[in-house]
Design a protein around this motif. Sequence first.
Motif, PDB file in Angstrom:
ATOM      1  N   GLN A  10       5.512  61.542 -72.496  1.00 53.42           N
ATOM      2  CA  GLN A  10       4.205  62.159 -72.695  1.00 53.42           C
ATOM      3  C   GLN A  10       4.021  62.624 -74.141  1.00 53.42           C
ATOM      4  OE1 GLN A  10       4.901  64.931 -69.403  1.00 53.42           O
ATOM      5  NE2 GLN A  10       2.980  64.239 -68.457  1.00 53.42           N
ATOM      6  N   ARG A  12       5.554  61.428 -76.791  1.00 54.99           N
ATOM      7  CA  ARG A  12       5.459  60.262 -77.659  1.00 54.99           C
ATOM      8  C   ARG A  12       4.048  59.693 -77.598  1.00 54.99           C
ATOM      9  NH1 ARG A  12       9.192  60.878 -81.390  1.00 54.99           N
ATOM     10  NH2 ARG A  12      11.305  60.819 -80.578  1.00 54.99           N
ATOM     11  N   ALA A  13       3.431  59.698 -76.414  1.00 53.07           N
ATOM     12  CA  ALA A  13       2.061  59.209 -76.290  1.00 53.07           C
ATOM     13  C   ALA A  13       1.114  60.050 -77.141  1.00 53.07           C
ATOM     14  CB  ALA A  13       1.632  59.232 -74.824  1.00 53.07           C
ATOM     15  N   THR A  33      -8.863  52.947 -76.990  1.00 51.24           N
ATOM     16  CA  THR A  33      -7.928  53.217 -75.900  1.00 51.24           C
ATOM     17  C   THR A  33      -8.504  53.010 -74.505  1.00 51.24           C
ATOM     18  OG1 THR A  33      -8.553  55.557 -75.824  1.00 51.24           O
ATOM     19  CG2 THR A  33      -6.758  54.934 -77.324  1.00 51.24           C
ATOM     20  N   TYR A  43      -5.660  65.895 -75.526  1.00 49.95           N
ATOM     21  CA  TYR A  43      -4.307  65.390 -75.783  1.00 49.95           C
ATOM     22  C   TYR A  43      -3.909  65.628 -77.242  1.00 49.95           C
ATOM     23  CZ  TYR A  43      -5.018  62.716 -71.437  1.00 49.95           C
ATOM     24  OH  TYR A  43      -5.278  62.321 -70.142  1.00 49.95           O
ATOM     25  N   ARG A  54      -0.502  57.060 -67.690  1.00 49.35           N
ATOM     26  CA  ARG A  54      -1.371  56.927 -68.854  1.00 49.35           C
ATOM     27  C   ARG A  54      -0.531  56.973 -70.136  1.00 49.35           C
ATOM     28  NH1 ARG A  54      -6.983  60.204 -69.238  1.00 49.35           N
ATOM     29  NH2 ARG A  54      -7.553  58.534 -67.779  1.00 49.35           N
ATOM     30  N   ALA A  55       0.474  57.822 -70.171  1.00 49.26           N
ATOM     31  CA  ALA A  55       1.335  57.918 -71.347  1.00 49.26           C
ATOM     32  C   ALA A  55       2.073  56.608 -71.595  1.00 49.26           C
ATOM     33  CB  ALA A  55       2.331  59.065 -71.176  1.00 49.26           C
ATOM     34  N   ARG A  56       2.538  55.986 -70.524  1.00 49.45           N
ATOM     35  CA  ARG A  56       3.253  54.712 -70.684  1.00 49.45           C
ATOM     36  C   ARG A  56       2.326  53.633 -71.224  1.00 49.45           C
ATOM     37  NH1 ARG A  56       7.989  53.183 -69.313  1.00 49.45           N
ATOM     38  NH2 ARG A  56       8.328  54.977 -67.948  1.00 49.45           N
ATOM     39  N   VAL A  58      -0.209  54.105 -73.185  1.00 42.23           N
ATOM     40  CA  VAL A  58      -0.437  54.396 -74.600  1.00 42.23           C
ATOM     41  C   VAL A  58       0.753  53.957 -75.444  1.00 42.23           C
ATOM     42  CG1 VAL A  58      -0.693  56.258 -76.289  1.00 42.23           C
ATOM     43  CG2 VAL A  58      -2.050  56.293 -74.182  1.00 42.23           C
ATOM     44  N   VAL A  59       1.956  54.298 -75.005  1.00 44.22           N
ATOM     45  CA  VAL A  59       3.156  53.980 -75.782  1.00 44.22           C
ATOM     46  C   VAL A  59       3.439  52.485 -75.775  1.00 44.22           C
ATOM     47  CG1 VAL A  59       5.658  54.275 -75.910  1.00 44.22           C
ATOM     48  CG2 VAL A  59       4.193  56.257 -75.491  1.00 44.22           C
ATOM     49  N   GLY A  63       0.694  51.721 -78.541  1.00 43.83           N
ATOM     50  CA  GLY A  63       1.692  52.119 -79.521  1.00 43.83           C
ATOM     51  C   GLY A  63       2.215  50.956 -80.327  1.00 43.83           C
TER      52      GLY A  63
END
Length: 236
Positions: A10, A12-13, A33, A43, A54-56, A58-59, A63
């Motif tokens: 999270q 890192r995102a 995004t 965020y 959602r974080a995964r 993004v990364v 990312g």
Amino acid sequence: MNRAEKAALQLRAVDVLRMLKQTRTYDELAETTGLPAGDLNRYVNGHVLPGADRAREVVDELGREALAEELDARISVDDEGYVDNSATVFDQPFLDLAAPVVANGFDFDRPDVVLTAATDGITLAAALASYYGVRCAYAKKRKETAVEDFIEARQRLQSGIELTYYLPASAIDPGESVLVVDDLIRSGETQELLLDIVHTAEADVAGVFALIAAGEDGIRRARERTDAPIGSLVSV
């Protein structure tokens, strides 16, 4: 995924979103995004963390693309084809941000050791080793005085110069999984020597990664030496 891993993902995102926000408005970031501008605002400003799924996204997806664009903007190539990536290898926070993207965006097995060659690859190797929570080892062109046992890899280059790398024998144990990394892969000679070290140590190759691939020769040469995944973030 345990709580610590979830929290790290999270955060890192959020780092990725903050990097993107430096050159975008919230509306532009929302378009990039696919996330609501209001959520992105919360965020980026640290009021809430994105959920794990959602974080995964993004990364893993945004990312990798965002970091590739940022890396591409930081490097320069002169008329003779030499690459200047000092703006990247000197920026540890950027490499720390790149580490989870690399770890999650390529098919590398989780390593026991991250191995590189001194000197420019050390900062990248340190970032990846820290992310994985494993040891970082780097081979040198000279022996350390206080070390008795070394793994040695030697190769005669096309120029006729003989290149030798030394790694303390205790740095890698037989059967361990080793991720070979470097900031740049061009001819593949350095990667061959590092792979020779892994083979001599009777260890397994988890993968070969470079931030920048200058041409295809190095990637092709590495593929001739291992069946493990091989990748780079950008190509020039």
